[in-house]
Scaffold this motif. Structure first.
Motif, mmCIF file in Angstrom:
data_model
loop_
_atom_site.group_PDB
_atom_site.id
_atom_site.type_symbol
_atom_site.label_atom_id
_atom_site.label_comp_id
_atom_site.label_asym_id
_atom_site.label_seq_id
_atom_site.Cartn_x
_atom_site.Cartn_y
_atom_site.Cartn_z
ATOM 1 N N MET A 26 -6.353 11.426 -61.059
ATOM 2 C CA MET A 26 -7.074 10.505 -60.225
ATOM 3 C C MET A 26 -6.515 10.526 -58.799
ATOM 4 N N HIS A 27 -5.214 10.645 -58.668
ATOM 5 C CA HIS A 27 -4.610 10.658 -57.336
ATOM 6 C C HIS A 27 -5.167 11.814 -56.504
ATOM 7 N N TYR A 28 -5.304 12.986 -57.121
ATOM 8 C CA TYR A 28 -5.846 14.140 -56.400
ATOM 9 C C TYR A 28 -7.241 13.828 -55.865
ATOM 10 N N TYR A 29 -8.091 13.259 -56.712
ATOM 11 C CA TYR A 29 -9.454 12.921 -56.298
ATOM 12 C C TYR A 29 -9.442 11.968 -55.105
ATOM 13 N N GLN A 30 -8.564 10.985 -55.147
ATOM 14 C CA GLN A 30 -8.527 9.982 -54.083
ATOM 15 C C GLN A 30 -8.057 10.562 -52.752
ATOM 16 N N THR A 31 -7.373 11.712 -52.773
ATOM 17 C CA THR A 31 -6.930 12.320 -51.518
ATOM 18 C C THR A 31 -7.994 13.227 -50.904
ATOM 19 N N LEU A 32 -9.037 13.541 -51.650
ATOM 20 C CA LEU A 32 -10.082 14.440 -51.140
ATOM 21 C C LEU A 32 -10.936 13.761 -50.080
ATOM 22 N N GLN A 33 -11.324 14.529 -49.067
ATOM 23 C CA GLN A 33 -12.247 14.041 -48.033
ATOM 24 C C GLN A 33 -13.268 15.132 -47.765
ATOM 25 N N LEU A 88 -15.826 16.293 -56.483
ATOM 26 C CA LEU A 88 -15.016 17.079 -57.408
ATOM 27 C C LEU A 88 -15.927 17.704 -58.456
ATOM 28 N N VAL A 89 -15.690 18.974 -58.751
ATOM 29 C CA VAL A 89 -16.377 19.665 -59.836
ATOM 30 C C VAL A 89 -15.307 20.097 -60.818
ATOM 31 N N ILE A 90 -15.492 19.741 -62.075
ATOM 32 C CA ILE A 90 -14.547 20.113 -63.123
ATOM 33 C C ILE A 90 -15.162 21.276 -63.887
ATOM 34 N N THR A 91 -14.468 22.398 -63.909
ATOM 35 C CA THR A 91 -14.977 23.578 -64.606
ATOM 36 C C THR A 91 -14.039 23.962 -65.735
ATOM 37 N N VAL A 125 -13.531 14.839 -71.190
ATOM 38 C CA VAL A 125 -12.370 13.943 -71.317
ATOM 39 C C VAL A 125 -11.761 13.699 -69.936
ATOM 40 N N LEU A 126 -11.601 14.756 -69.148
ATOM 41 C CA LEU A 126 -11.036 14.612 -67.814
ATOM 42 C C LEU A 126 -11.941 13.760 -66.926
#
Length: 110
Positions: free
Chosen positions: A1-8, A12-15, A24-25
Motif C-alpha cells: 500500500m505504501h508504494y501505491y500511495q507514493t505514486l503520482q 497501478l496495474v497488477i500483472t 489477493v494483492l
C-alpha cells in the motif's frame, strides 16, 4: 500500500500468471486504503472487469455500477464520481474475453 500511495498519479496495474495472487494483492490494497482513508480520500470500490461494458466510458459505467450495485441515487452516484470520491479497483482484466463486432449481419428472422 505504501508504494501505491507514493505514486503520482496514483495508478497501478497488477500483472502475473493465473493463480499468482493478483486478486489477493488488489484486495489487500483496497482494505489498506480503507483503513487509512480520510474524508478527503476516495473510497476504493472493487469492480469485477467482467461487469464492465467497455462500449461505455468508464466514468459513465461507474455511475451506473454505483446505482445498480450499491443502490445509490443516480444524482448521488454522479456527484461522487464527478468529485473523484470513488476509486475503481478493477479486478479480473485477464479474465475478460475480447469483444469483437460480428463480421456478418445477423440472419433475418422469419
Amino acid at each position: 500500500m505504501h508504494y501505491y500511495q507514493t505514486l503520482q498519479p496514483q495508478r497501478l496495474v497488477i500483472t502475473g500468471a493465473p493463480g499468482a495472487g493478483k486478486t489477493v494483492l488488489a484486495l489487500e490494497l483496497l482494505l489498506g486504503l480503507l483503513e487509512t482513508r480520510g474524508p478527503e480520500h476516495p473510497v476504493p470500490v472493487r469492480i469485477p472487469a467482467t461487469l464492465w461494458d467497455s462500449s461505455h466510458p468508464l466514468r459513465e459505467w461507474l455511475v451506473q455500477h454505483l446505482v445498480t450495485t450499491y443502490r445509490q441515487a443516480p444524482r448521488t452516484a454522479q456527484a461522487l464520481v464527478n468529485a473523484g470520491l470513488i476509486l475503481p479497483v478493477i479486478d479480473g482484466l485477464d479474465e475478460e474475453t475480447p469483444r469483437t463486432p460480428p463480421t456478418t449481419p445477423p440472419a433475418p428472422q422469419a
